[in-house]
Design a protein around this motif. Sequence first.
Motif, short mmCIF file in Angstrom:
data_model
loop_
_atom_site.label_atom_id
_atom_site.label_comp_id
_atom_site.label_asym_id
_atom_site.label_seq_id
_atom_site.Cartn_x
_atom_site.Cartn_y
_atom_site.Cartn_z
N GLN A 105 0.82 -1.20 0.00
CA GLN A 105 0.00 0.00 0.00
C GLN A 105 0.86 1.26 0.00
O GLN A 105 0.52 2.25 -0.65
CB GLN A 105 -0.92 0.00 1.22
CG GLN A 105 -2.08 -0.98 1.13
CD GLN A 105 -2.95 -0.98 2.38
OE1 GLN A 105 -2.52 -0.55 3.46
NE2 GLN A 105 -4.17 -1.47 2.25
N GLY A 106 1.97 1.20 0.73
CA GLY A 106 2.82 2.38 0.83
C GLY A 106 3.73 2.59 -0.35
O GLY A 106 3.97 3.74 -0.77
N LEU A 107 4.27 1.50 -0.90
CA LEU A 107 5.30 1.62 -1.94
C LEU A 107 4.83 1.17 -3.32
O LEU A 107 5.55 1.38 -4.30
CB LEU A 107 6.54 0.80 -1.54
CG LEU A 107 7.16 1.13 -0.18
CD1 LEU A 107 8.40 0.27 0.07
CD2 LEU A 107 7.52 2.61 -0.08
N GLY A 108 3.68 0.55 -3.39
CA GLY A 108 3.18 0.07 -4.68
C GLY A 108 3.24 -1.44 -4.76
O GLY A 108 4.11 -2.08 -4.15
N GLU A 109 2.33 -2.01 -5.52
CA GLU A 109 2.24 -3.47 -5.63
C GLU A 109 3.54 -4.10 -6.13
O GLU A 109 3.90 -5.20 -5.75
CB GLU A 109 1.09 -3.84 -6.57
CG GLU A 109 -0.29 -3.62 -5.99
CD GLU A 109 -0.63 -4.65 -4.92
OE1 GLU A 109 -0.09 -5.77 -4.98
OE2 GLU A 109 -1.44 -4.32 -4.03
N ALA A 361 4.37 6.77 3.31
CA ALA A 361 4.53 6.33 4.69
C ALA A 361 4.01 4.90 4.82
O ALA A 361 3.06 4.50 4.15
CB ALA A 361 3.77 7.25 5.63
N ILE A 362 4.65 4.16 5.70
CA ILE A 362 4.26 2.78 6.00
C ILE A 362 4.27 2.61 7.50
O ILE A 362 5.21 3.03 8.18
CB ILE A 362 5.24 1.76 5.37
CG1 ILE A 362 5.31 1.96 3.86
CG2 ILE A 362 4.83 0.33 5.70
CD1 ILE A 362 6.55 1.36 3.25
N LEU A 363 3.23 1.98 8.03
CA LEU A 363 3.17 1.65 9.45
C LEU A 363 3.15 0.13 9.59
O LEU A 363 2.26 -0.54 9.06
CB LEU A 363 1.92 2.24 10.10
CG LEU A 363 1.66 1.81 11.55
CD1 LEU A 363 2.79 2.28 12.47
CD2 LEU A 363 0.31 2.33 12.04
N LEU A 364 4.14 -0.40 10.29
CA LEU A 364 4.19 -1.82 10.63
C LEU A 364 4.00 -1.95 12.13
O LEU A 364 4.80 -1.43 12.91
CB LEU A 364 5.52 -2.44 10.21
CG LEU A 364 5.93 -2.30 8.74
CD1 LEU A 364 7.28 -2.97 8.49
CD2 LEU A 364 4.86 -2.87 7.81
N GLU A 365 2.93 -2.62 12.53
CA GLU A 365 2.63 -2.75 13.95
C GLU A 365 2.65 -4.23 14.33
O GLU A 365 2.03 -5.06 13.66
CB GLU A 365 1.27 -2.14 14.26
CG GLU A 365 0.98 -2.05 15.75
CD GLU A 365 -0.26 -1.21 16.07
OE1 GLU A 365 -0.87 -1.46 17.13
OE2 GLU A 365 -0.62 -0.33 15.26
N ILE A 366 3.36 -4.53 15.40
CA ILE A 366 3.55 -5.92 15.84
C ILE A 366 2.72 -6.14 17.10
O ILE A 366 2.99 -5.53 18.14
CB ILE A 366 5.03 -6.21 16.11
CG1 ILE A 366 5.86 -5.84 14.86
CG2 ILE A 366 5.25 -7.67 16.48
CD1 ILE A 366 7.36 -5.89 15.07
#
Length: 400
Positions: A105-109, A361-366
């Motif tokens: 979603q943030g960087l493209g497929e 922007a990208i959010l990675l939540e653990i």
Amino acid sequence: MSYRYKIILPWLALLLSFTSLFLSSWILISAPNMFLLPLGVGAPEVSPWLFISNLLSLLVAFLCIYKHQLKRVACIFSLIGLLICGSVLIKIAPTQMQMAKAMKQGLGENYLAQIPPQVSAKMQTHPFFLVNSFRGIPLGKIRHKTGIIFATPAGVHLNMEVYQPPEVGKYPALVVIYGGAWQSGNPGANPEFNQYMAARGYTVFAIDYRHAPKYRFPAQLHDVLTALNFIRQHAAEYEADPENMVILGRSSGAHLAMLAAYQPDAPPIRAVVSYYGPVNLTEGYNTPPRPDPINTRAVLKALIGGSPQELAQKYETASPINYVIRPLPPTLLVYGSRDHLVEARYGRQMYERLHNSGETAILLEIPWAEHAFDAVFNGVSNQLALYYTERFLAWAFFNR
């Protein structure tokens, strides 16, 4: 078996079951203070080890305890421990899928297609290897230089460590800033990560900055900007590309990384990576986490010099979320949902502000991770974070 061992073994088996459960319980329990925080940080990261420990304690209890009541108690302890550890392990696959979705979603497929094959070949092939939880993540050979003084503000010697790929060349520059509540730490922190990245083809600069409370903000930001300028001026000496630079920070270091990358007069920065970095210091002071093991308000007062009610403008200036008013470098945000020092809601706020402003922007939540989860380099959370961080870095460095 002697009578003595028949007496001792059941109690030892019960102790093993209790110990395994006690350690596993910190996957769920929030540490109330800094003394106990390492248990809250480490337990979910070593959940594969704890799962085996609980499994073994169950087996030992079943075989070695003869008294019915003791056996039942020990088995219950072990079964609860297994369930707690399993609650992390069963979340790995869905969390990985959510992270993969967030990256696209943030960087493209097709963002992975933009990474050169020779770079992709050096990266981890899977987000999580169970075997790496036990043997460690292979690092690779590098060259390592220490004690490089880049500035002496107010008589304080600020130094950096440089990690270089094994072969002489010219490489993208990754600048790493350590955490420590702006009050402690040194460039020697997280050496496994720095070595890992250098072995993948980056020149890694681990930099220093002055500490609060002796030195108030913005001294720390000035030191980071000074380091960036030093790196650009001496790039050829350290085989780094001054026009191809990314900043990565952890906790307070992530706060400084974002601030430095977002400055109007910052040197060219291709991207910034924030591992659980504070973004809104005013809100952080006004609504501290519960429990609050680090005493957030005291930490912020030590950095800024007072409360937001006393120094409102300074708090605003020191909050990265207030800089989302112009084009900014792509940002990767990595947070743990169970973080009790810098809550994940701040990562979500920052992501929403960047996303709504049209920034990359990208959010990675653990879900299970606490603050500083990557202190356990081969832990469950860091394996996932590392897998996507190295892909983000490769995209940032080689995407044209």
